[in-house]
Design a protein around this motif. Structure first.
Motif, PDB file in Angstrom:
ATOM      1  N   UNK A 413       0.831  -1.121  -0.075  1.00 39.01           N
ATOM      2  CA  UNK A 413      -0.114   0.092  -0.042  1.00 39.01           C
ATOM      3  C   UNK A 413       0.793   1.370   0.256  1.00 39.01           C
ATOM      4  N   UNK A 414       0.095   2.417  -0.454  1.00 34.68           N
ATOM      5  CA  UNK A 414       0.908   3.474  -0.423  1.00 34.68           C
ATOM      6  C   UNK A 414       1.569   4.315   0.778  1.00 34.68           C
ATOM      7  N   UNK A 415       0.936   3.891   2.146  1.00 32.11           N
ATOM      8  CA  UNK A 415       1.545   4.166   3.181  1.00 32.11           C
ATOM      9  C   UNK A 415       3.046   3.254   3.477  1.00 32.11           C
ATOM     10  N   UNK A 416       2.796   2.093   3.320  1.00 33.65           N
ATOM     11  CA  UNK A 416       4.180   1.496   3.301  1.00 33.65           C
ATOM     12  C   UNK A 416       5.387   1.677   2.283  1.00 33.65           C
ATOM     13  N   UNK A 417       4.847   2.329   1.215  1.00 31.83           N
ATOM     14  CA  UNK A 417       5.896   2.751   0.321  1.00 31.83           C
ATOM     15  C   UNK A 417       6.344   4.076   0.772  1.00 31.83           C
ATOM     16  N   UNK A 418       5.556   4.967   1.398  1.00 30.01           N
ATOM     17  CA  UNK A 418       5.793   6.375   1.873  1.00 30.01           C
ATOM     18  C   UNK A 418       6.636   6.175   3.047  1.00 30.01           C
ATOM     19  N   UNK A 419       6.499   4.894   3.834  1.00 31.31           N
ATOM     20  CA  UNK A 419       7.432   4.853   4.965  1.00 31.31           C
ATOM     21  C   UNK A 419       8.828   4.413   4.496  1.00 31.31           C
ATOM     22  N   UNK A 420       8.759   3.451   3.674  1.00 31.53           N
ATOM     23  CA  UNK A 420      10.106   2.854   3.177  1.00 31.53           C
ATOM     24  C   UNK A 420      10.766   4.019   2.480  1.00 31.53           C
ATOM     25  N   UNK A 421      10.138   4.794   1.733  1.00 32.86           N
ATOM     26  CA  UNK A 421      10.835   6.186   1.082  1.00 32.86           C
ATOM     27  C   UNK A 421      11.465   6.844   2.207  1.00 32.86           C
ATOM     28  N   UNK A 422      10.940   6.949   3.175  1.00 32.00           N
ATOM     29  CA  UNK A 422      11.379   7.874   4.281  1.00 32.00           C
ATOM     30  C   UNK A 422      12.508   7.371   4.734  1.00 32.00           C
ATOM     31  N   UNK A 423      12.531   5.938   5.103  1.00 29.10           N
ATOM     32  CA  UNK A 423      13.610   5.285   6.025  1.00 29.10           C
ATOM     33  C   UNK A 423      14.890   5.116   5.015  1.00 29.10           C
ATOM     34  N   UNK A 424      14.599   4.841   3.744  1.00 30.30           N
ATOM     35  CA  UNK A 424      15.665   4.659   2.655  1.00 30.30           C
ATOM     36  C   UNK A 424      16.560   6.243   2.731  1.00 30.30           C
TER      37      UNK A 424
END
Length: 511
Positions: A413-424
């Motif tokens: 989901x987009x929330x997971x993608x956003x969190x991963x983008x932030x973490x990376x």
């Protein structure tokens, strides 16, 4: 709301004349349809679009017989047709079809009826067409194209919105930006070099500076609209009144979407809890990075903790070197590390990785087949894959983290993608900071000087292996091993292999 009665009054026709009109139009079907079929073949439409547009003309001819006594029935059916086929019909297609209907029907009437009857019949047809034009604009739909059949990868919501709207504006880019406390680009979409599609793009320094300069300086070549306080929408390339109007429409839809998403998150316990979990995950990852003593620990934490926090089963980190345009394995979690570290592949062979490098955002591939070489897909039993770029600014290199569910297909989901983008993004800053430190600084481990593969090759050299033997052990070409050796000498700033081994042993890089 459907129009029930004619907006433009239809002239009165006698029953005798109306029967003549319907009869002659019926006999002239081929004269009306044939030139339209030829015209469609010159238009840049898909086969499905051509079929829908052709059917619209046939529909008008078939419904003509009901138009005199029951015009509201024709108008209702016409509107229904437009709504039912809105994904394939753009307003220009409808207007062109109706115009052809008027032109050819009137030609048939003038050729087959006497002058008086023909003019009366054409006057009636012209007013009918005016009502059809009015209905077309009254529907006032901005055409939404069909969902792509292969929606395998995640793209930004802004790009999806622009592509669904089939925009005709000649914009070069569209940006969603924040103006508080400073101007910053949130989402950026650019027009494909050829074609009408939009695509996500990494926020490039030159383009970013151009956009920010235009926004700060109120460049007249840029359209801008407020979405919500502090967030705006801008587009460059066309500043016509219609462009301003279209951008305002998009901004209004985004405003409603912002308001709806806020209400959903604030009032739906599951969404609110999900958002809190994402925030906690990012905070937890930040704390882990802060506690990492060196680059090796940062890489290990990035690979392992991201996998655990994100709820994935496997992860692997690869490093991309622009000099050799190759990707090589560095670290893995729940995969034998040696199976990853033996991988060295030219990026040209990895189309999925190249796509991620172009977007510089996490991308979910529902099926990675054909985006990676078959032998990797088979060896690691890959299906769905989530690929996250890590732009390591200090070395002008890019790491890439691969995540999956141990070969089981999954969605992201987009929330997971956003969190991963932030973490990376956090991991990239941590890695860049370590790489920028002097190699001789106390506390930096072997991987802070050499990459794991370079360290492995140097250990083989210290053990007495030559280039050919190393290449056989690692299943690499002798040329590739030589390239690694040259990189080792350059990193350690020594003239030859013996000096490299001696210096590496002094610094405890190898045993």
């Amino acid at each position: 709301m459907f129009v029930q009665d004619p907006v433009f009054a239809l002239p009165l026709l006698s029953n005798r004349l109306w029967d003549k009109v319907v009869d002659q139009v019926g006999k002239g079907h081929s004269e009306i349809l044939m030139p339209w079929t030829v015209k469609l073949n010159t238009m840049e439409l898909t086969d499905h679009q051509k079929e829908v547009v052709q059917d619209l003309l046939v529909f008008l001819l078939q419904q003509l017989h009901t138009a005199r006594k029951h015009p509201s029935t024709l108008f209702y059916r016409f509107q229904t047709y437009l709504v039912d086929h809105h994904q394939m019909l753009e307003s220009v297609h409808v207007l062109a079809t109706v115009a052809h209907f008027e032109e050819t029907v009137c030609k048939v009437l003038r050729r087959r009826l006497d002058r008086t009857d023909a003019e009366l019949g054409c006057a009636w047809i012209r007013n009918l067409v005016l009502n059809l034009y009015y209905i077309t604009f009254e529907v006032a739909y901005l055409p939404a194209g069909p969902f792509p059949e292969n929606n395998e990868e995640w793209t930004s919501p802004l790009v999806r919105l622009l592509n669904r709207m089939s925009l005709k504006e000649r914009w070069q880019w569209v940006a969603l930006f924040t103006s508080e406390p400073e101007v910053r680009i949130l989402e950026l979409a650019v027009r494909e070099t050829e074609g009408r599609d939009w695509k996500s793009t990494a926020v490039q320094p030159d383009l970013t500076q151009q956009i920010l300069t235009g926004l700060y300086g109120h460049d007249p070549g840029i359209c801008r609209q407020t979405v919500v306080p502090g967030i705006g929408l801008a587009a460059a390339g066309s500043t016509s009144p219609s462009s301003h109007h279209r951008l305002n429409q998009i901004a209004q839809w985004l405003r409603v979407a912002f308001d709806l998403s806020t209400r959903l998150v604030d009032t739906t316990p599951s969404l609110k809890a999900h958002r809190l979990r994402l925030y906690e995950a990012v905070l937890q990852f930040d704390e882990i990075l802060l506690q990492s003593k060196n680059l090796e620990e940062i890489i290990t934490s990035t690979v392992e903790k991201t996998c655990r926090i994100g709820g994935f089963r496997r992860s692997a980190l690869f490093w991309y070197t622009p000099l050799t345009r190759s990707v090589y394995g560095v670290h893995a979690f729940n995969i034998p590390r040696e199976n990853i570290q033996c991988i060295r592949e030219p990026v040209e062979n990895l189309s999925g990785i190249q796509e991620v490098f172009e977007k510089m955002k996490p991308v979910h591939f529902e099926n990675i087949h054909r985006r990676l070489p078959d032998h990797y897909v088979e060896s690691f039993h890959l299906s769905s894959l989530l690929v996250c770029p890590i732009p390591v600014v200090g070395e002008r290199q890019v790491a890439v983290l691969l995540l999956d569910q141990d070969g089981t297909p999954f969605q992201a989901d987009e929330g997971t993608l956003f969190a991963l983008d932030t973490m990376m993004s956090r991991a990239a800053k941590a890695m860049s900071a370590r790489l920028a430190e002097p190699a001789t600084k106390v506390g930096i481990p072997s991987s802070g000087v050499l990459t794991p593969r370079e360290q492995q090759i140097l250990q083989f050299i210290a053990d007495g292996l030559d280039t050919k033997e190393i290449s056989q052990h690692l299943h690499l070409s002798e040329y590739t091993v030589s390239e690694y050796v040259r990189a080792i000498l350059r990193r350690l700033q020594v003239p030859n292999r013996s000096a490299a081994v001696a210096k590496a042993m002094r610094q405890n890089i190898i045993q």
